[in-house]
Write a protein that holds these residues in place. Structure first.
Motif, PDB file in Angstrom:
ATOM      1  N   ALA A 148      31.969  41.539  34.143  1.00 31.01           N
ATOM      2  CA  ALA A 148      31.564  40.241  34.675  1.00 31.01           C
ATOM      3  C   ALA A 148      32.353  40.016  35.958  1.00 31.01           C
ATOM      4  O   ALA A 148      33.383  40.656  36.186  1.00 31.01           O
ATOM      5  CB  ALA A 148      31.832  39.124  33.665  1.00 31.01           C
ATOM      6  N   HIS A 149      31.856  39.124  36.804  1.00 29.97           N
ATOM      7  CA  HIS A 149      32.603  38.850  38.027  1.00 29.97           C
ATOM      8  C   HIS A 149      32.399  37.406  38.457  1.00 29.97           C
ATOM      9  O   HIS A 149      31.459  36.727  38.031  1.00 29.97           O
ATOM     10  CB  HIS A 149      32.183  39.811  39.152  1.00 29.97           C
ATOM     11  CG  HIS A 149      30.884  39.457  39.824  1.00 29.97           C
ATOM     12  ND1 HIS A 149      30.680  39.579  41.174  1.00 29.97           N
ATOM     13  CD2 HIS A 149      29.721  38.968  39.317  1.00 29.97           C
ATOM     14  CE1 HIS A 149      29.450  39.188  41.472  1.00 29.97           C
ATOM     15  NE2 HIS A 149      28.853  38.829  40.370  1.00 29.97           N
ATOM     16  N   GLU A 156      41.253  33.455  49.701  1.00 31.67           N
ATOM     17  CA  GLU A 156      42.089  32.386  49.153  1.00 31.67           C
ATOM     18  C   GLU A 156      41.464  31.800  47.883  1.00 31.67           C
ATOM     19  O   GLU A 156      42.159  31.553  46.886  1.00 31.67           O
ATOM     20  CB  GLU A 156      42.289  31.281  50.193  1.00 31.67           C
ATOM     21  CG  GLU A 156      43.163  31.667  51.377  1.00 31.67           C
ATOM     22  CD  GLU A 156      42.458  32.602  52.357  1.00 31.67           C
ATOM     23  OE1 GLU A 156      41.192  32.722  52.289  1.00 31.67           O
ATOM     24  OE2 GLU A 156      43.148  33.243  53.170  1.00 31.67           O
ATOM     25  N   GLU A 157      40.153  31.587  47.905  1.00 31.42           N
ATOM     26  CA  GLU A 157      39.477  31.070  46.715  1.00 31.42           C
ATOM     27  C   GLU A 157      39.582  32.074  45.566  1.00 31.42           C
ATOM     28  O   GLU A 157      39.826  31.685  44.408  1.00 31.42           O
ATOM     29  CB  GLU A 157      37.998  30.819  47.023  1.00 31.42           C
ATOM     30  CG  GLU A 157      37.721  29.677  47.980  1.00 31.42           C
ATOM     31  CD  GLU A 157      36.226  29.589  48.304  1.00 31.42           C
ATOM     32  OE1 GLU A 157      35.554  28.723  47.702  1.00 31.42           O
ATOM     33  OE2 GLU A 157      35.757  30.391  49.127  1.00 31.42           O
ATOM     34  N   ALA A 158      39.396  33.345  45.883  1.00 30.75           N
ATOM     35  CA  ALA A 158      39.456  34.382  44.852  1.00 30.75           C
ATOM     36  C   ALA A 158      40.844  34.457  44.235  1.00 30.75           C
ATOM     37  O   ALA A 158      40.995  34.591  43.009  1.00 30.75           O
ATOM     38  CB  ALA A 158      39.057  35.737  45.449  1.00 30.75           C
ATOM     39  N   GLN A 159      41.884  34.359  45.056  1.00 36.03           N
ATOM     40  CA  GLN A 159      43.247  34.431  44.549  1.00 36.03           C
ATOM     41  C   GLN A 159      43.553  33.233  43.659  1.00 36.03           C
ATOM     42  O   GLN A 159      44.208  33.372  42.614  1.00 36.03           O
ATOM     43  CB  GLN A 159      44.241  34.488  45.716  1.00 36.03           C
ATOM     44  CG  GLN A 159      45.682  34.687  45.292  1.00 36.03           C
ATOM     45  CD  GLN A 159      45.897  35.968  44.505  1.00 36.03           C
ATOM     46  OE1 GLN A 159      45.415  37.040  44.890  1.00 36.03           O
ATOM     47  NE2 GLN A 159      46.597  35.883  43.377  1.00 36.03           N
ATOM     48  N   GLY A 212      39.226  44.294  29.115  1.00 35.37           N
ATOM     49  CA  GLY A 212      39.995  43.057  29.028  1.00 35.37           C
ATOM     50  C   GLY A 212      40.753  42.730  30.294  1.00 35.37           C
ATOM     51  O   GLY A 212      41.188  41.587  30.481  1.00 35.37           O
ATOM     52  N   ASP A 213      40.930  43.726  31.190  1.00 37.37           N
ATOM     53  CA  ASP A 213      41.663  43.489  32.438  1.00 37.37           C
ATOM     54  C   ASP A 213      40.839  42.649  33.409  1.00 37.37           C
ATOM     55  O   ASP A 213      39.608  42.708  33.431  1.00 37.37           O
ATOM     56  CB  ASP A 213      41.992  44.814  33.123  1.00 37.37           C
ATOM     57  CG  ASP A 213      43.129  45.556  32.439  1.00 37.37           C
ATOM     58  OD1 ASP A 213      43.739  44.970  31.528  1.00 37.37           O
ATOM     59  OD2 ASP A 213      43.373  46.717  32.813  1.00 37.37           O
ATOM     60  N   VAL A 214      41.566  41.882  34.231  1.00 38.70           N
ATOM     61  CA  VAL A 214      40.968  41.098  35.310  1.00 38.70           C
ATOM     62  C   VAL A 214      41.566  41.582  36.622  1.00 38.70           C
ATOM     63  O   VAL A 214      42.791  41.699  36.745  1.00 38.70           O
ATOM     64  CB  VAL A 214      41.218  39.590  35.122  1.00 38.70           C
ATOM     65  CG1 VAL A 214      40.671  38.802  36.319  1.00 38.70           C
ATOM     66  CG2 VAL A 214      40.569  39.098  33.825  1.00 38.70           C
ATOM     67  N   SER A 215      40.739  41.862  37.597  1.00 38.62           N
ATOM     68  CA  SER A 215      41.199  42.476  38.843  1.00 38.62           C
ATOM     69  C   SER A 215      41.819  41.457  39.792  1.00 38.62           C
ATOM     70  O   SER A 215      41.650  40.244  39.641  1.00 38.62           O
ATOM     71  CB  SER A 215      40.021  43.149  39.561  1.00 38.62           C
ATOM     72  OG  SER A 215      39.167  42.161  40.139  1.00 38.62           O
ATOM     73  N   ASP A 216      42.507  41.977  40.797  1.00 35.73           N
ATOM     74  CA  ASP A 216      42.883  41.173  41.954  1.00 35.73           C
ATOM     75  C   ASP A 216      41.638  40.966  42.801  1.00 35.73           C
ATOM     76  O   ASP A 216      40.595  41.597  42.564  1.00 35.73           O
ATOM     77  CB  ASP A 216      43.964  41.906  42.760  1.00 35.73           C
ATOM     78  CG  ASP A 216      45.289  41.972  42.018  1.00 35.73           C
ATOM     79  OD1 ASP A 216      45.602  40.994  41.297  1.00 35.73           O
ATOM     80  OD2 ASP A 216      45.985  43.006  42.142  1.00 35.73           O
ATOM     81  N   HIS A 225      35.388  39.066  45.149  1.00 39.15           N
ATOM     82  CA  HIS A 225      35.124  39.124  43.719  1.00 39.15           C
ATOM     83  C   HIS A 225      36.418  39.128  42.915  1.00 39.15           C
ATOM     84  O   HIS A 225      37.419  39.715  43.337  1.00 39.15           O
ATOM     85  CB  HIS A 225      34.374  40.411  43.343  1.00 39.15           C
ATOM     86  CG  HIS A 225      33.154  40.684  44.155  1.00 39.15           C
ATOM     87  ND1 HIS A 225      31.878  40.520  43.671  1.00 39.15           N
ATOM     88  CD2 HIS A 225      33.024  41.154  45.427  1.00 39.15           C
ATOM     89  CE1 HIS A 225      31.009  40.875  44.606  1.00 39.15           C
ATOM     90  NE2 HIS A 225      31.691  41.260  45.683  1.00 39.15           N
ATOM     91  N   ILE A 226      36.348  38.487  41.749  1.00 40.02           N
ATOM     92  CA  ILE A 226      37.309  38.707  40.678  1.00 40.02           C
ATOM     93  C   ILE A 226      36.518  39.366  39.557  1.00 40.02           C
ATOM     94  O   ILE A 226      35.519  38.825  39.093  1.00 40.02           O
ATOM     95  CB  ILE A 226      37.952  37.393  40.188  1.00 40.02           C
ATOM     96  CG1 ILE A 226      38.749  36.748  41.308  1.00 40.02           C
ATOM     97  CG2 ILE A 226      38.832  37.654  38.977  1.00 40.02           C
ATOM     98  CD1 ILE A 226      39.951  37.556  41.776  1.00 40.02           C
ATOM     99  N   ILE A 227      36.947  40.548  39.136  1.00 42.10           N
ATOM    100  CA  ILE A 227      36.177  41.341  38.182  1.00 42.10           C
ATOM    101  C   ILE A 227      36.893  41.392  36.838  1.00 42.10           C
ATOM    102  O   ILE A 227      38.108  41.601  36.781  1.00 42.10           O
ATOM    103  CB  ILE A 227      35.998  42.788  38.698  1.00 42.10           C
ATOM    104  CG1 ILE A 227      35.399  42.792  40.105  1.00 42.10           C
ATOM    105  CG2 ILE A 227      35.139  43.604  37.743  1.00 42.10           C
ATOM    106  CD1 ILE A 227      35.456  44.147  40.783  1.00 42.10           C
ATOM    107  N   LYS A 228      36.144  41.227  35.780  1.00 45.79           N
ATOM    108  CA  LYS A 228      36.674  41.417  34.435  1.00 45.79           C
ATOM    109  C   LYS A 228      35.887  42.534  33.756  1.00 45.79           C
ATOM    110  O   LYS A 228      34.646  42.468  33.668  1.00 45.79           O
ATOM    111  CB  LYS A 228      36.552  40.147  33.597  1.00 45.79           C
ATOM    112  CG  LYS A 228      37.088  40.326  32.177  1.00 45.79           C
ATOM    113  CD  LYS A 228      36.941  39.066  31.349  1.00 45.79           C
ATOM    114  CE  LYS A 228      37.472  39.270  29.934  1.00 45.79           C
ATOM    115  NZ  LYS A 228      37.300  38.057  29.093  1.00 45.79           N
TER     116      LYS A 228
END
Length: 289
Positions: A148-149, A156-159, A212-216, A225-228
């Motif tokens: 999922a992402h 800045e929003e992603a962080q 289960g990990d979530v990316s930078d 993107h933030i990816i899970k």
């Protein structure tokens, strides 16, 4: 507004069908044995056969092909009678543009028939099985990823979203609230994908995560993107029936390429060197007489 040949023909069909009365069930004539050569009309000495009607009907838009045969028969016949009479009214005086179109359409139809025969002969059950075995028999199981992402415009929003999730926020709920991607309303769910299905920057990160990990934050052409990564699996080879159409297309494309090469090798093709502006291909005035 200029009417195209296709819309003109469809207009004839529409007018003809509209004029056909609905026949009572008990008024149907007794059927007789017919062939493609059965003459259904003669216009100015030129015969129109059932074969002409069959191919004309097959070329109609889908909405006309769904009409009842009793209605469609009369509509197609009237179209062929009218267009034959109109063609004869020219007395052989055809414009250059029309004759060139006839030449192109004739060669195109004949080329299609030549290729069709080769394709039909090539796409057999044996050929499909052989193509299936070549692709899948010795292939290693492919890893598939379920992820999922959350997509936003800036790093800045992603962080900030990354920190929010690290603080305990539910990934799917944040995706529904803040993701600008089409998967946002669905919690960012992307379903299953394998290598080559995502843009490289996204794929490179997603495939290094553990379930289960979530990316930078990850930047692609679509944004940040933030990816899970939810889970992974090894995909087994699909059954033949599932990829039959794809394999048939591959065989067809190969046969077409080979056929074109073969026929070109057997004929002399000359392209004289003529010095003129290629933009001449846009000049309709050259074929206006």
């Amino acid at each position: 507004m200029r009417m195209t040949n296709k819309s003109w023909a469809a207009g004839l069909i529409l007018a003809a069908v509209a004029a056909v009365p609905v026949l009572a069930q008990d008024a149907a004539p007794e059927t007789q044995e017919v062939t493609a050569d059965t003459v259904v009309a003669t216009v100015g000495g030129q015969e129109i056969t059932l074969g002409h009607m069959i191919v004309a009907r097959n070329a109609l838009p889908a909405q006309y092909q769904q009409l009842e045969p009793s209605v469609l028969f009369e509509g197609v016949l009237d179209q062929l009678v009218q267009q034959t009479a109109l063609a004869q009214s020219l007395g052989g005086e055809v414009t250059r543009a029309t004759q060139l179109q006839i030449d192109n359409q004739t060669s195109g139809l004949l080329a299609g028939e030549a290729l069709g025969k080769k394709v039909q002969a090539a796409v057999t059950e044996e050929a499909l099985q052989e193509a299936y075995d070549a692709r899948f028999a010795n292939a290693e199981p492919k890893t598939e990823y379920n992820a999922a992402h959350i997509l936003v415009e800036t790093e800045e929003e992603a962080q900030a979203i990354k920190e929010e999730i690290a603080g305990g926020a539910d990934f799917a709920e944040v995706a529904k609230e803040k993701s600008t991607g089409p998967s946002g309303p669905n919690g960012g769910d992307l379903g299953w994908f394998s290598e080559g299905m995502m843009v490289p920057e996204f794929e490179e990160v997603a495939m290094t995560l553990e379930p289960g990990d979530v990316s930078d934050p990850v930047q692609t052409q679509f944004g940040w993107h933030i990816i899970k990564l939810n889970e992974t699996r090894l995909a087994e080879a699909p059954p033949l029936e599932e990829v039959r159409g794809e394999l048939a297309t591959e065989i067809q494309n190969k046969v077409v390429d080979e056929a074109v090469r073969e026929v070109l090798a057997e004929v002399d093709v000359e392209k004289p060197e003529i010095d003129f502006d290629p933009a001449a291909i846009n000049n309709l005035d050259l074929v206006a007489d």
